[in-house]
Write a protein that holds these residues in place. Structure first.
Motif, PDB file in Angstrom:
ATOM      1  N   TRP A   1       0.697  -1.009   0.092  1.00  0.00           N
ATOM      2  CA  TRP A   1       0.037   0.048  -0.004  1.00  0.00           C
ATOM      3  C   TRP A   1       0.799   1.270  -0.206  1.00  0.00           C
ATOM      4  CZ3 TRP A   1      -5.364  -0.062   0.232  1.00  0.00           C
ATOM      5  CH2 TRP A   1      -6.104  -1.166   0.447  1.00  0.00           C
ATOM      6  N   ASP A   2       0.476   2.291  -0.694  1.00  0.00           N
ATOM      7  CA  ASP A   2       0.919   3.687  -0.645  1.00  0.00           C
ATOM      8  C   ASP A   2      -0.118   4.298   0.419  1.00  0.00           C
ATOM      9  OD1 ASP A   2       1.807   6.171  -0.728  1.00  0.00           O
ATOM     10  OD2 ASP A   2       1.261   6.464  -3.009  1.00  0.00           O
ATOM     11  N   ILE A   3       0.647   4.684   1.616  1.00  0.00           N
ATOM     12  CA  ILE A   3      -0.214   5.404   2.504  1.00  0.00           C
ATOM     13  C   ILE A   3       0.415   6.813   2.936  1.00  0.00           C
ATOM     14  CG2 ILE A   3      -1.202   3.553   3.504  1.00  0.00           C
ATOM     15  CD1 ILE A   3       0.902   3.166   5.809  1.00  0.00           C
ATOM     16  N   SER A   4       1.216   7.520   1.855  1.00  0.00           N
ATOM     17  CA  SER A   4       2.061   8.542   2.100  1.00  0.00           C
ATOM     18  C   SER A   4       1.140   9.695   2.373  1.00  0.00           C
ATOM     19  CB  SER A   4       2.927   8.748   0.817  1.00  0.00           C
ATOM     20  OG  SER A   4       2.014   8.784  -0.339  1.00  0.00           O
ATOM     21  N   ASN A   5      -0.284   9.903   2.105  1.00  0.00           N
ATOM     22  CA  ASN A   5      -1.147  10.853   2.702  1.00  0.00           C
ATOM     23  C   ASN A   5      -1.458  10.883   4.124  1.00  0.00           C
ATOM     24  OD1 ASN A   5      -3.162  12.827   2.688  1.00  0.00           O
ATOM     25  ND2 ASN A   5      -3.969  12.196   0.805  1.00  0.00           N
ATOM     26  N   LYS A   6      -0.966  11.689   4.821  1.00  0.00           N
ATOM     27  CA  LYS A   6      -1.278  11.581   6.156  1.00  0.00           C
ATOM     28  C   LYS A   6      -2.021  12.724   6.654  1.00  0.00           C
ATOM     29  CE  LYS A   6       1.674   8.066   7.108  1.00  0.00           C
ATOM     30  NZ  LYS A   6       2.157   7.841   5.681  1.00  0.00           N
ATOM     31  N   SER A   7      -2.846  13.437   5.650  1.00  0.00           N
ATOM     32  CA  SER A   7      -3.759  14.529   6.016  1.00  0.00           C
ATOM     33  C   SER A   7      -4.770  14.287   6.981  1.00  0.00           C
ATOM     34  CB  SER A   7      -4.214  15.268   4.952  1.00  0.00           C
ATOM     35  OG  SER A   7      -5.016  14.269   4.084  1.00  0.00           O
ATOM     36  N   ARG A   8      -5.211  12.848   7.138  1.00  0.00           N
ATOM     37  CA  ARG A   8      -6.245  12.449   8.062  1.00  0.00           C
ATOM     38  C   ARG A   8      -5.527  11.350   8.701  1.00  0.00           C
ATOM     39  NH1 ARG A   8     -11.753  11.509   4.472  1.00  0.00           N
ATOM     40  NH2 ARG A   8     -10.186  10.567   2.909  1.00  0.00           N
TER      41      ARG A   8
END
Length: 349
Positions: free
Chosen positions: A112-119
């Motif tokens: 998985w690409d879970i690089s978006n940490k905005s949430r």
């Protein structure tokens, strides 16, 4: 013979999750293998544990599994393992990392690409999304417990320990019969541009009731906090442990099974530390045989110990050292590891 009149309470809790950095890692190496090896020790000594399952990851994995054979295989293996954990006398609770809502499945390598940490934390979410993630989590927990004995009420640990403010999700805790929180690490804090927590001021008790604030004891409260303490390593002890670590770290037994990349530790101690001392959580992944003896010395003085551990970070040496700690403790004391018996002993249920 154990000292029958002296009971030591050891709360064994595990965050069951993939890595949250640039590489999530594989299900087999981060979750299945280390947990199976852990359960060999747990079952051998008839211990009870609490697993905080990254339910939003499982919810997303379940979605992908409808069209991807590898994801389907991963999901089935995980659910089957968690059901066996329940059968062993352990508990499965909620662990929420909301940024899984923004994760992308990489089918070419089944990661998985879970690089978006905005949430990343609950306090990043509007009210309707807080309700959504708790509903998703409840769907997964309900599936895991299908056909199993359900505990009288459930528990929760915030992803990254970002559990403040409690008012953000109190109503969802009530809605889903979640009365237990396991997010407070005493003498710790974390602050980023988007989220943070401060557990610097806290009740003296390790387990206590609360109503509106995780850090304010209320004997009439409907919720229960199971807090964690930090372990201080300083002076000659720190030097010896460092030398022991450096002389063994390249050995195969010390190699971590998990094959992902960590996000990076955002949690800091609010207690005074320097180059001659540091504070860390009590956890299996921090154990070697030398430090396991320090844990034995700690439990000699204290009657309660709460470990927070992550299977993805385990090595064979960690589990060997954990077994050494359990053997030494059982040889001297009667130990209680069942969560609900511990809660009863603390007069909170």
């Amino acid at each position: 013979m154990p000292l029958k009149n002296k009971t030591k309470q050891i709360l064994l809790t595990f965050d069951f999750e993939l890595f949250l950095g640039s590489k999530s890692g594989s299900v087999d190496n981060c979750l299945i293998k280390p947990t199976i090896e852990l359960m060999k020790v747990v079952n051998k000594y008839k211990l009870s544990t609490v697993f905080f399952v990254d339910t939003l990851y499982l919810y997303r994995l379940k979605e992908v599994s409808k069209t991807n054979r590898n994801a389907y295989s991963d999901y089935e293996k995980i659910i089957d393992l968690l059901k066996h954990i329940i059968d062993s006398g352990s508990y499965i609770f909620h662990h929420l990392h909301p940024h899984w809502l923004d994760a992308n499945y990489l089918s070419e390598n089944n990661e998985w690409d879970i690089s978006n940490k905005s949430r990343f934390a609950l306090n990043n979410l509007p009210e309707e999304e807080v309700e959504l993630v708790f509903n998703y989590s409840n769907i997964i927990i309900t599936e895991i417990y299908s056909g199993k004995t359900i505990p009288p009420f459930s528990g929760f640990r915030a992803g990254g320990l970002y559990a403040q403010p409690f008012s953000k999700y109190k109503n969802q805790m009530k809605k889903h019969n979640i009365r237990l929180d396991f997010s407070v690490l005493k003498n710790s804090k974390s602050n980023t541009d988007l989220y943070g927590f401060d557990y610097s001021i806290f009740p003296s008790e390790n387990i206590y009731k609360f109503s509106e604030d995780l850090l304010v004891k209320d004997d009439k409260g409907n919720f229960i906090e199971c807090a964690m303490n930090q372990f201080k390593v300083s002076g000659l002890t720190k030097i010896i442990n460092g030398l022991y670590y450096r002389s063994n770290i390249k050995k195969e037994l010390w190699k971590r099974w998990g094959d992902g990349n960590a996000l990076g530790n955002q949690v800091k101690s609010s207690a005074k530390t320097n180059k001659f001392s540091n504070s860390e959580t009590f956890s299996i992944e921090m154990l070697n045989k030398y430090k396991a003896q320090l844990y034995v010395n700690y439990i000699k003085k204290e009657d309660f110990l709460h470990l927070i551990s992550h299977p993805k970070l385990f090595s064979a040496n960690n589990l060997k050292s954990f077994e050494y700690f359990i053997e030494k403790t059982i040889s001297k004391y009667k130990i209680e590891t069942d969560l609900f018996k511990i809660l009863h002993n603390h007069n909170v249920i």
